[in-house]
Design an enzyme around this catalytic site. Structure first.
Site, PDB file in Angstrom:
ATOM      1  N   HIS A  36     -27.589  10.006 -16.927  1.00 23.96           N
ATOM      2  CA  HIS A  36     -28.727  10.848 -17.318  1.00 23.96           C
ATOM      3  C   HIS A  36     -28.180  12.014 -18.150  1.00 23.96           C
ATOM      4  O   HIS A  36     -26.965  12.059 -18.430  1.00 23.96           O
ATOM      5  CB  HIS A  36     -29.499  11.324 -16.087  1.00 23.96           C
ATOM      6  N   HIS A  39     -24.893  13.729 -17.035  1.00 28.39           N
ATOM      7  CA  HIS A  39     -23.646  13.060 -17.428  1.00 28.39           C
ATOM      8  C   HIS A  39     -23.379  13.252 -18.931  1.00 28.39           C
ATOM      9  O   HIS A  39     -22.236  13.488 -19.342  1.00 28.39           O
ATOM     10  CB  HIS A  39     -23.732  11.552 -17.169  1.00 28.39           C
ATOM     11  N   GLN A  63     -16.223   5.732  -1.500  1.00 33.70           N
ATOM     12  CA  GLN A  63     -16.867   7.015  -1.243  1.00 33.70           C
ATOM     13  C   GLN A  63     -18.270   6.870  -0.666  1.00 33.70           C
ATOM     14  O   GLN A  63     -18.984   7.856  -0.499  1.00 33.70           O
ATOM     15  CB  GLN A  63     -16.848   7.898  -2.485  1.00 33.70           C
ATOM     16  N   GLY A 149     -19.336  17.970 -13.043  1.00 32.45           N
ATOM     17  CA  GLY A 149     -20.543  18.797 -12.979  1.00 32.45           C
ATOM     18  C   GLY A 149     -20.535  19.725 -11.775  1.00 32.45           C
ATOM     19  O   GLY A 149     -20.070  19.355 -10.696  1.00 32.45           O
ATOM     20  N   LYS A 151     -23.106  20.338 -10.333  1.00 30.38           N
ATOM     21  CA  LYS A 151     -24.098  19.703  -9.446  1.00 30.38           C
ATOM     22  C   LYS A 151     -23.444  19.278  -8.133  1.00 30.38           C
ATOM     23  O   LYS A 151     -24.017  19.417  -7.056  1.00 30.38           O
ATOM     24  CB  LYS A 151     -24.705  18.507 -10.172  1.00 30.38           C
ATOM     25  N   ASP A 152     -22.222  18.743  -8.233  1.00 30.47           N
ATOM     26  CA  ASP A 152     -21.450  18.349  -7.054  1.00 30.47           C
ATOM     27  C   ASP A 152     -20.334  19.379  -6.886  1.00 30.47           C
ATOM     28  O   ASP A 152     -19.162  19.108  -7.134  1.00 30.47           O
ATOM     29  CB  ASP A 152     -20.893  16.934  -7.252  1.00 30.47           C
TER      30      ASP A 152
HETATM   31  P1  AMP Z   1     -21.926  10.686 -10.471  1.00 32.47           P
HETATM   32  O1  AMP Z   1     -22.197   9.607 -11.450  1.00 32.47           O
HETATM   33  O2  AMP Z   1     -23.118  11.075  -9.656  1.00 32.47           O
HETATM   34  O3  AMP Z   1     -20.700  10.438  -9.636  1.00 32.47           O
HETATM   35  O4  AMP Z   1     -21.598  11.976 -11.321  1.00 32.47           O
HETATM   36  C1  AMP Z   1     -20.592  11.957 -12.300  1.00 32.47           C
HETATM   37  C2  AMP Z   1     -20.377  13.349 -12.803  1.00 32.47           C
HETATM   38  O5  AMP Z   1     -21.590  13.845 -13.368  1.00 32.47           O
HETATM   39  C3  AMP Z   1     -19.975  14.334 -11.691  1.00 32.47           C
HETATM   40  O6  AMP Z   1     -18.999  15.221 -12.195  1.00 32.47           O
HETATM   41  C4  AMP Z   1     -21.267  15.051 -11.419  1.00 32.47           C
HETATM   42  O7  AMP Z   1     -21.089  16.347 -10.897  1.00 32.47           O
HETATM   43  C5  AMP Z   1     -21.876  15.102 -12.806  1.00 32.47           C
HETATM   44  N1  AMP Z   1     -23.316  15.330 -12.730  1.00 32.47           N
HETATM   45  C6  AMP Z   1     -24.215  14.610 -11.993  1.00 32.47           C
HETATM   46  N2  AMP Z   1     -25.437  15.153 -12.108  1.00 32.47           N
HETATM   47  C7  AMP Z   1     -25.315  16.220 -12.925  1.00 32.47           C
HETATM   48  C8  AMP Z   1     -26.220  17.212 -13.435  1.00 32.47           C
HETATM   49  N3  AMP Z   1     -27.509  17.193 -13.114  1.00 32.47           N
HETATM   50  N4  AMP Z   1     -25.741  18.152 -14.267  1.00 32.47           N
HETATM   51  C9  AMP Z   1     -24.419  18.196 -14.587  1.00 32.47           C
HETATM   52  N5  AMP Z   1     -23.517  17.313 -14.151  1.00 32.47           N
HETATM   53  C10 AMP Z   1     -23.953  16.335 -13.327  1.00 32.47           C
END
Ligand code: AMP
Length: 280
Positions: A36, A39, A63, A149, A151-152
């Protein structure tokens, strides 16, 4: 142009060797796909400061502490590759499972302390899974910078810690949370929300903002936390894993705000676990 997809470590290394020989810097953006704008913002941040950008897509089984969650995790590789077109990434690394965990794989990386609280308390093994796969992706990609991000946020702090502790020569760059117009933090898990739940989901962020404003007037969590929790439940959330004020670096628990403090929340809405955090 859709970036080439590489599925093997040998192929990835052949490409990065060429870039390295040409003196180019490499940025890596680890993801689990279902991409999204959040990312894509990381890929754009990488594009700005690195000569070459690799986005990795790997739904890391280690995980997931819940097999249903792993099975239901959205997988949208074709769309992901298309979405990345606008960001100008150079390579999409979608490793086959045995490129990450070959037969006989026996190593687990554990970061202590930072992993005990927040998501670590309610998702046993989750951060071991993250801390094991992330250094592999760093070493496989030989990147100079990695983009994560906020976000995490807990994950970001853990990744910073392990890169430092393991002397991995990579700069970990934190990027701001991207939100929907109504304030909901973008997440691949939002795809799992029903239309009805999607209407109520942004209330989590709204309550956190109001709570932040109260904390900034000097209120203590012990005074204002209960009402905030009640508002989250009233919006239809079924459970709250945590709603806590913590230090932004060591993640120590706080009652009143201080410089660098952040609010952290994880709550369940109709079977979907949403997390968010904001600076106070
Ligand atoms: P994920 O695919 O959920 O493992 O996330 C991959 C990367 O995208 C991680 O570094 C997340 O923190 C980042 N991420 C996920 N959602 C967001 C968001 N809304 N804004 C910024 N970064 C994000």
């Amino acid at each position: 142009m859709i970036a080439p997809i590489e599925r093997t470590l040998a192929g990835l290394r052949a490409q990065t060797a060429i870039w390295r020989k040409a003196g180019e810097t490499i940025g890596v953006v680890p993801t689990m796909g279902a991409l999204h704008q959040g990312h894509l913002s990381l890929a754009r941040a990488a594009r700005k400061t690195c000569d070459r950008v690799i986005v990795t897509i790997f739904v890391n089984p280690k995980q997931f502490n819940n097999p249903d969650d792993l099975e239901n995790y959205p997988r949208t590789e074709h769309d992901d590759a298309r979405k990345l077109e606008s960001t100008g990434v150079d390579l999409i690394y979608v490793p086959d499972a045995d490129q990450i965990y070959p037969d006989g794989f026996a190593t687990t990386v554990t970061v202590s302390g930072l992993t005990d609280m927040l998501c670590g308390a309610t998702r046993p093994g989750h951060f071991d899974g993250v801390a094991t796969v992330v250094p592999k992706l760093f070493l496989q990609s030989s990147a100079d910078k990695a983009f994560f991000g906020e976000k995490d946020y807990q994950q970001l702090q853990i990744v910073r810690r392990l890169a430092k502790d393991l002397d991995i020569p990579i700069e970990v760059v934190g990027c701001p949370t991207i939100r929907e117009e109504d304030g909901l933090a973008m997440s691949s898990r939002n795809l799992l929300l029903s239309d009805r739940s999607r209407v109520f989901a942004p209330i989590l962020a709204e309550v956190m903002e109001d709570l932040r404003d109260q904390l900034l007037t000097g209120a203590a969590m012990t005074e204002v936390g209960a009402e905030a929790r009640a508002r989250i439940f009233a919006a239809g959330f079924n459970d709250i894993d945590y709603l806590e004020l913590r230090d932004g670096t060591d993640l120590g628990l706080l009652n009143k705000t201080e410089p660098g403090a952040r609010l952290f929340a994880a709550a369940w809405l109709a079977g979907v676990r949403l997390i968010d955090n904001i600076a106070v």
